[in-house]
Design a protein around this motif. Structure first.
Motif, PDB file in Angstrom:
ATOM      1  N   ALA B  99       0.763  -1.258  -0.013  1.00  0.00           N
ATOM      2  CA  ALA B  99       0.002   0.007   0.106  1.00  0.00           C
ATOM      3  C   ALA B  99       0.913   1.188   0.003  1.00  0.00           C
ATOM      4  N   LYS B 100       2.157   1.094   0.621  1.00  0.00           N
ATOM      5  CA  LYS B 100       2.906   2.141   0.653  1.00  0.00           C
ATOM      6  C   LYS B 100       3.929   2.298  -0.737  1.00  0.00           C
ATOM      7  N   GLY B 102       3.602   1.623  -4.320  1.00  0.00           N
ATOM      8  CA  GLY B 102       2.833   1.308  -5.448  1.00  0.00           C
ATOM      9  C   GLY B 102       3.749   0.529  -6.500  1.00  0.00           C
ATOM     10  N   LEU B 128      -9.706   3.779   2.415  1.00  0.00           N
ATOM     11  CA  LEU B 128      -9.362   5.292   2.353  1.00  0.00           C
ATOM     12  C   LEU B 128     -10.252   6.177   2.200  1.00  0.00           C
ATOM     13  N   ALA B 176      -2.393   3.362  -9.279  1.00  0.00           N
ATOM     14  CA  ALA B 176      -1.458   3.112  -8.493  1.00  0.00           C
ATOM     15  C   ALA B 176      -1.379   4.331  -7.519  1.00  0.00           C
ATOM     16  N   THR B 179      -3.956   5.077  -4.134  1.00  0.00           N
ATOM     17  CA  THR B 179      -3.883   4.442  -2.738  1.00  0.00           C
ATOM     18  C   THR B 179      -2.750   5.246  -2.007  1.00  0.00           C
ATOM     19  N   GLU B 180      -2.447   6.453  -2.452  1.00  0.00           N
ATOM     20  CA  GLU B 180      -1.551   7.128  -1.991  1.00  0.00           C
ATOM     21  C   GLU B 180      -0.152   6.543  -1.342  1.00  0.00           C
ATOM     22  N   GLU B 182       3.916   6.147  -0.905  1.00  0.00           N
ATOM     23  CA  GLU B 182       5.011   6.948  -0.772  1.00  0.00           C
ATOM     24  C   GLU B 182       6.019   6.723  -1.711  1.00  0.00           C
TER      25      GLU B 182
END
Lengths: 490, 266, 444
Positions: B99-100, B102, B128, B176, B179-180, B182
């Motif tokens: 999730a972090k 992508g 989210l 991608a 999902t925010e 990083e």
């Protein structure tokens, strides 16, 4: 000559033709193979094929047509009064044929002279006993008109056989000579032989069509016969099934259809979830080692003959369910009267269908591109989320196709319902009640008495027709869906 | 329209290290695919991995969000830290990691669902959005940031598979970023696209640099030069050289890098 | 929203992820349990077959010395019902044997005493005498099968309570049997008769065997081998190698894929209508009658055809085009390329498919019911090899069906035992297929 002797003679001519043709080819080329267009054995095969194929074809067609033609012309000699009440003329024709064959047998075994056989009317009273001594069983005393018909049948057949023999042998010999004279060094023997091979292959491929045609014809003819004796409205919309060979049968298909669909539904309710989850687990989670063990183990279930499942339903599952749900059962609910029930048959059929659903779904799930899974996993979805929201929806059409195929299997399954479902036709909702199906009734209506002309027996063909249409429809639909699905990812 | 090699704008400060990899080794069965690779990937910058086919750059990329977990025979050793946390630690949930971090793949792989559902998929599984309105907002924002909003805003319910190749890839990028993450990993995102679509995606990557740390694997040296601030050169499973893109392309330290850039190996 | 994600640590699971991971575990558990259910069913089924079927392979028999005098034998042979006298001889021998062993005989009528023996025992004795006339005038030991009830008692299937309502056997018989066991006269031995013997009437489950039906199945498999295999392989070769793309080819393809899904019972209806009604009735072909392996084999051939065609096509497809090109490039004709190169390479696959098709045909029951493979008690072996095709016979699954419908636990035991034989055949065929595939499998 009988058909089989004729066939042997033609075969001998063909074999001789092979060696003669081969020899001749070498002789025309002065023993040098290189001067021939084809290898010598092709010349031999050319002669063999040409002398064999047309003659055998004529022999086959003649042998099929002759009894039909002669039978048709002899039929007119039978008096209507000779046909037993409620029976078909075909029964009398069988008698005519048996009698004619019996007379021929008597002559050939030396028990009768040819003249005696021609004058059999004079000792018609003894005929049954005399033929009986030769092992020819006649149903009753011989009637004069039947004997007359048999006599003309016999003489016509004798003439026909003679013409057949002459014609076929002439054809084989003529073709032999023709092919033999064709042989020359630049004659393209290989091409004609290969053409013959191709024709044989096409012939074999057409058997599949012939089988379908045979199925459809045999169903349609007898179904029409049935609808002449029994109104089709009553068959299609009748809600009572109570055949009785004394007449006044009620032959409504609805209770049978209901039983069929109910049992299939129970079977699918067992097989689809288990099969689908098994397929998902095998294709998405299982390590290669687990897969190597579990997949064949499930497939063993598919290899077990249905009679075994039938016995399993009758002797194991039925009593087990009865002990649980029956009177004085463990659960104390008293829902079940006997071991045979919709539940029994459905459960066992479900077990049988598990590998069917799982291996079809497994293939389909595997054909969903890996990129689709990567896309979802790369976004941080868990494996099960990926399966539920991406893989299964993508595979859905294929899975629906697989389930339809399984349903078609369930509807056509016979042995399990014969043993597990019971014999009573019922329109009922209780799954612990005995019900019966289309297939089980086909079996019970067609086994036993050899008389196919009563509505009670003919109804089996109408049932078969219904079954054929239902399974064919499901299959066509399923194949179409699966094919569409395949195209999507190719 | 470009010069031979147009070097990207150098605003690289390289202060924060987002991902630190140390002595990473990857084995596929008996095949030693990645050999002792160590690299620091900066925040809010584009890092590109270049090298000949089969040099291990995609494999290494897939280590960063543990996509290699999905391949049974793959073994990864060594440390990879994201914000100072070891991502291969037992307690790390790969789902949370992804999730972090992508990922966008070589071939556009939209789900056989509507455009809306493709974008909404990530936010939905990660929870989210609290309601439909928020979800709509995320979808629109992601599609805008993916530079595809104008092309699809009238047909959000059309299937994502019906778009052209370039649109599909931008849809996947938008999916991608919805999902925010990083970090955004891109595995040859333009290899299946025509030059015009490629240019659009490259522009997009440059914009994404404002918010994300982007790692891109590419076959095209021009592309690496155009979009990235730092470049790593991989060869036969080794990371041969890593440095500022300008440095790598104008003054490579290693002989192999030079041979590759000048077209002698590859 | 960025805050939300930034706030997440990699090692501390937030509640949502925990829930998602739990769902993942659950989903996985469903999969495991689905597999487990399937495997458990398989185990139950196999265990059930073996535990219920194995007793059929042993049979209790009584060793008895019978004195045969010329006078008695002559009398017996001149009577209308020849076995009656032989039964009397056995009765006398049994009474004498009980006396010798000092076992009390609770029956006033010796006829009641021999109820513990099979009703076929007199015939067994007579057959022995006819086979070896030198036995006459001597006292020799014979082994007679015990009746199915007595046999069931020895196997633990029949208890004394069961006999309360039984007309054939009483608990008194069981007392005698217990003493006979002590005396070593009653023993359980391996039942060769079950494997090689023929079916027996409903009153004599102990004498029923699978032999004739195994032979019936064998004949049907011969027919399938001779009819379905060449036709199926030829069809596959045509479709895969020669057929042009046209409506006729499409028609054949559609037919084959649909035939594969037609329920087997419909093939039975085809068998009745096309072979028995039309072929035997209208056409008068002698071999086409009910219960005949030839007809059964033809019906099964039509049913197996799609399986063989599909398997053959798959293995032809697996031969790479380069082989064909190589042959054609050397100047071979298309036919030569196919028959000299492609077909030999595809042979292992074709063989595997054929064996699997045969196995499927061997276990099929429903069509056989319709063409009259049941309703006939197959009490004799065919007379000659060729006539075996056209003499009414049973087949393994039909025989099992018949025993299962006779509603006597002794016959159920035989039915399960018959299933073991059937499964052994199927298993060996499949193992051969697997070995063939392993040995000859070629990866291109």
């Amino acid at each position: 000559m009988s058909a089989s002797t004729l066939f042997l003679v033609i075969a001998v001519i063909a074999i001789v033709g092979f060696f003669v043709g081969r020899h001749r080819a070498l002789a025309t080329a002065d023993g040098s193979i290189r001067r021939l267009h084809s290898l010598p054995q092709y010349y031999g095969s050319h002669v063999a094929v040409l002398s064999f194929a047309p003659a055998v074809l004529v022999l086959a067609v003649w042998s099929i047509a002759q009894p039909l033609v002669i039978g048709g012309s002899v039929q007119s000699q039978i008096l209507p009064s000779d046909i037993p009440e409620g029976r078909d003329i075909s029964l009398v024709m069988t008698e005519v044929r048996t009698l004619a064959d019996g007379l021929s047998l008597a002559v050939s075994s030396g028990d009768m002279t040819a003249a005696e056989a021609d004058n059999a009317q004079t000792f018609i009273g003894d005929l049954r006993d005399r033929l009986g001594a030769l092992g020819v069983a006649l149903g009753g005393d011989v009637r004069p008109s039947v004997l007359a018909a048999a006599q003309s049948y016999r003489s016509a057949t004798a003439t026909g056989d003679l013409i057949r023999t002459v014609l076929v042998l002439a054809l084989a010999g003529g073709a032999f000579l023709f092919a033999f004279r064709q042989i020359a060094p630049d004659f393209r023997a290989r091409n004609t032989v290969e053409r013959a091979v191709r024709v044989i292959l096409i012939g074999c491929a057409s058997i599949a069509i012939l089988t379908t045609v045979g199925i459809v014809l045999s169903l349609i003819f007898n179904t029409i016969q049935f609808f002449k004796l029994y109104p089709w409205q009553d068959f299609l919309f009748g809600t009572t099934w109570s055949p009785s060979f004394q007449g006044a049968s009620e032959l409504g298909i609805l209770p049978l259809l209901w039983g069929t669909l109910y049992i299939s539904f129970v079977a699918l309710a067992v097989a689809v979830p288990i099969g689908l989850f098994a397929a998902v687990y095998l294709s998405e989670y299982a390590t290669p080692r687990v897969r190597a063990i579990a997949k064949p183990a499930l497939e063993v279930l598919a290899g077990i003959p249905t009679i075994v499942y039938g016995l399993f339903a009758l002797l194991t599952v039925g009593p087990f369910l009865l002990a649980a749900f029956g009177e004085d059962g463990v659960l104390g609910v008293n829902w079940m009267q006997g071991g045979t029930a919709v539940m029994t048959a459905g459960l066992v059929m479900g077990i049988m269908l598990i590998p069917f659903v799982s291996s079809l779904s497994d293939d389909i799930i595997n054909s969903v591109p890996q990129a689709m899974r990567d896309g979802s996993l790369g976004l941080g979805a868990t494996k099960s989320e990926t399966i539920k929201t991406v893989v299964l929806p993508a595979a859905l059409p294929g899975i629906v196709g697989a389930i339809l195929l399984a349903a078609s299997r369930a509807i056509g399954e016979t042995m399990i319902v014969v043993f597990g479902a019971g014999a009573a036709a019922r329109l009922d909702l209780n799954p612990f009640e005995a019900m019966t199906t289309v297939t089980a009734k086909i079996v019970s209506q067609l086994t036993g008495d050899g008389d196919f002309n009563s509505p009670e027996a003919l109804v089996a063909f109408a049932l078969g027709m219904t079954l054929f249409i239902m399974t064919l429809g499901l299959n066509v639909l399923a194949l179409r869906i699966v094919r569409k699905y395949r195209e999507q990812y190719e | 329209m470009y010069d031979d090699i147009r070097l990207a704008e150098r605003t690289d400060t390289m202060t924060d290290v987002k991902i630190a990899a140390r002595n990473v080794n990857v084995h596929y069965g008996d095949n030693h695919a990645i050999k002792d690779v160590s690299v620091d990937i900066g925040d809010r910058a584009v890092t590109s991995f270049i090298g000949p086919s089969g040099c291990g750059k995609s494999t290494f990329l897939r280590c960063i969000n543990r996509m290699n977990d999905t391949i049974d025979i793959c073994r990864v050793t060594g440390d990879i830290e994201l914000n100072g946390q070891d991502i291969n630690d037992k307690s790390v949930d790969p789902v949370q990691l992804r999730a972090k971090v992508g990922m966008v793949f070589q071939k556009p792989n939209p789900f056989p669902k509507s455009i809306y559902d493709n974008i909404a998929y990530g936010p939905r599984i990660h929870g989210l959005a609290r309601n439909k309105a928020e979800l709509d907002e995320i979808v629109e924002k992601s599609l805008r940031r993916g530079a595809i909003w104008d092309e699809v805003k009238d047909r959000l319910n059309a299937p994502g598979t019906g778009l052209s190749g370039g649109q599909q890839q931008r849809l996947c990028i938008a999916r991608a970023i919805a999902t925010e993450p990083e970090v955004l990993l891109m595995d040859e995102p333009c290899s299946a696209l025509d030059p015009i679509a490629t240019a659009k995606v490259e522009e997009l990557i440059d914009e994404l640099r404002q918010n994300f740390s982007v790692v891109i694997v590419t076959h095209s040296m021009q592309q690496a030069a155009r979009v990235s601030q730092r470049t790593a050169f991989f060869h036969l499973g080794h990371m041969v050289e890593f440095g500022e893109t300008g440095q790598i392309f104008t003054n490579p330290q290693d002989e192999r890098t030079e041979s590759y850039i000048t077209g002698r190996i590859g | 929203m960025t805050d939300l994600t930034q706030a997440r640590s990699l090692t501390e699971l937030d509640p949502r992820t925990k829930k998602r991971n739990a769902a993942e575990k659950r989903f996985r558990a469903y999969g495991v349990s689905a597999i487990a259910i399937g495997v458990v069913f398989l185990v139950i089924l196999l265990w059930n077959i073996i535990s219920a079927g194995l007793p059929a392979y042993t049979q209790t028999s009584l060793k008895l010395d019978v004195a045969l005098t010329q006078e008695e034998v002559d009398k017996a042979e001149s009577a209308v019902v020849k076995t009656t006298r032989y039964r009397k001889m056995i009765e006398a021998a049994m009474v004498a044997a009980l006396q010798d062993q000092g076992i009390e005989n609770p029956f006033s009528k010796s006829r009641d005493l021999v109820r513990m023996l099979s009703t076929g025992a007199p015939a067994t004795l007579r057959d022995a005498v006819l086979a070896d006339p030198s036995l006459v005038g001597q006292t020799s030991q014979f082994e007679f099968f015990m009746s199915s009830r007595a046999d069931g008692y020895m196997k633990g299937r029949v208890t004394r309570e069961d006999l309360a309502r039984d007309k054939n056997l009483t608990p008194l018989h069981l007392d005698v049997i217990d003493r006979l066991v002590d005396a070593g006269m009653v023993e359980r031995g391996f039942n060769w008769n079950f494997i090689f013997g023929v079916d027996a009437s409903e009153a004599r489950p102990e004498q029923a065997g699978m032999g004739a039906s195994i032979l019936g199945s064998f004949y049907m498999m011969m027919v399938v081998l001779m009819a379905a295999v060449p036709i199926g392989v030829a069809t596959a070769i045509y479709l895969e190698e020669f057929a042009p793309q046209n409506w006729f080819t499409d028609l054949i393809e559609i037919n084959i894929s649909n035939l594969a899904a037609v329920p087997s019972i419909v093939f039975g209806i085809l068998g009745i209508a096309a072979f028995i009604q039309f072929g035997g009735g209208v056409m008068g072909i002698a071999g086409f009658k009910q219960s005949v392996p030839l007809v059964g084999g033809l019906v099964l051939s039509l049913m197996t055809l799609p399986t063989i065609i599909i398997a053959t096509r798959a293995s032809l497809k697996a031969v790479p085009p380069s082989i064909r090109d190589a042959a054609l490039g050397l100047g071979a004709s298309k036919t030569q390329a196919v028959f000299h190169h492609v077909l030999p390479l595809a042979l292992p696959g074709i063989l595997t498919g054929t064996i699997i098709g045969l196995a499927q045909a061997l276990g099929e029951t429903a069509p056989l019911l319709l063409i009259g493979m049941i309703g006939l008690v197959a009490t004799s072996y065919p007379e000659g090899f060729v006539s075996g095709f056209t003499e009414p016979n049973s087949a393994m699954p039909a025989q099992i069906y018949q025993w299962a419908t006779r509603a006597d636990p002794a016959f159920y035991e035989r039915a399960w035992g018959g299933i073991i034989i059937l499964l052994v055949f199927l298993l060996s065929m499949n193992i051969i297929a697997i070995i063939l595939r392993r040995r000859f499998e070629r990866r291109w």
